[in-house]
Write a protein that holds these residues in place. Structure first.
Motif: not given
Length: 285
Positions: A108-136
């Motif tokens: 899926g596409v994820i939009v994440a703000h502040s603390f959520g965005g930094s954790r989203l970057l970690q998720a991109c590296a950990t579970f790349p198969e679950l994320i289609r596009h990350a907007i930080v």
């Protein structure tokens, strides 16, 4: 700042949202949907900042239901999600994975703000198969040479005798000007009633969690498409840091600067943020 509640805001809050719960490593995670039944549409997930909750997206998320199946969630220990015995950086990363799988919107596409965005970057590296596009959105990330910020370990406030007293104590961190109808909505949805009185909807032990994190090698491992949005007037992320974060991520786009916006950019210019996200989502489709 004006005080009249605009019609678009009233419309957004009137859109029905449904609560769901799933498990993430033994903790119940709360997420909400605006149109879960539209299973033919791609998934879009919103993630909030530190000590926030899914209601921060109540006046943003409904604008995307025509094109997406839209969700938001509460990180563990925040909002209506369960509390953990111990919070680690990967705890919040696993919250992402649990919700994406439970909502059946991965990748899926994820939009994440502040603390959520930094954790989203970690998720991109950990579970790349679950994320289609990350907007930080204006997320701080520690880089080589940074010193870890000192945590303000103030004790949790005592319960308030009523909701109005609690709402009067609501503060944005960092502070910025905000329309009163937006502050009222966030303050009201940030409180819950207990036998002892009205308290904030987060685990008090989170006050001891480091809200920023960093692994310089992690950013270089990200293969998921990332777009970084920087708030021009941010008190959290400088323009230089935003550029360095983007430069450290292979094929990242940005930073896309949101003019005249402070860190809580969805509060400064909510409709401008909707327009910007629409443009970014169209370009990534």
């Amino acid at each position: 700042m004006t005080s009249a509640v605009p019609s678009w805001f009233e419309w957004a809050l009137q859109q029905p949202r449904q609560s769901h719960f799933t498990d993430a490593s033994g903790t119940r995670i709360h997420h909400v949907s605006w149109n879960a039944g539209d299973t033919h549409k791609p998934g879009l997930l919103f993630a909030h900042g530190f000590l926030g909750h899914s209601h921060w997206w109540d006046f943003i998320a409904p604008f995307f239901t025509e094109q997406f199946r839209v969700f938001a969630f509460d990180f563990s220990g925040m909002g209506e999600s369960g509390h953990r015995d111990e919070y680690r950086s990967d705890s919040f990363v696993r919250d992402f994975a649990a919700v994406l799988k439970a909502a059946a919107i991965a990748p899926g596409v994820i939009v994440a703000h502040s603390f959520g965005g930094s954790r989203l970057l970690q998720a991109c590296a950990t579970f790349p198969e679950l994320i289609r596009h990350a907007i930080v959105l204006d997320s701080y990330y520690m880089l080589p040479g940074d010193l870890r910020p000192v945590i303000d370990r103030r004790p949790a406030p005592r319960p308030y005798p009523d909701a109005n007293t609690g709402m009067a104590h609501f503060r944005l961190i960092p502070g910025q000007d905000c329309e009163p109808w937006l502050i009222d909505h966030l303050a009201r949805t940030s409180l819950r009633q207990t036998e002892a009185g009205w308290t904030w909807r987060f685990d008090p032990s989170l006050r001891h969690v480091q809200p920023v994190d960093g692994d310089e090698s992690l950013l270089s491992r990200i293969t998921v498409p990332v777009t970084y949005v920087h708030a021009e007037m941010s008190a959290v992320v400088s323009a230089d840091r935003a550029n360095r974060i983007v430069a450290a991520i292979p094929n990242a786009r940005g930073p896309v600067t949101m003019a005249q916006a402070h860190h809580h950019l969805m509060l400064d210019h909510p409709l401008a943020l909707v327009d910007l996200l629409r443009s970014l989502l169209e370009q990534s489709s």
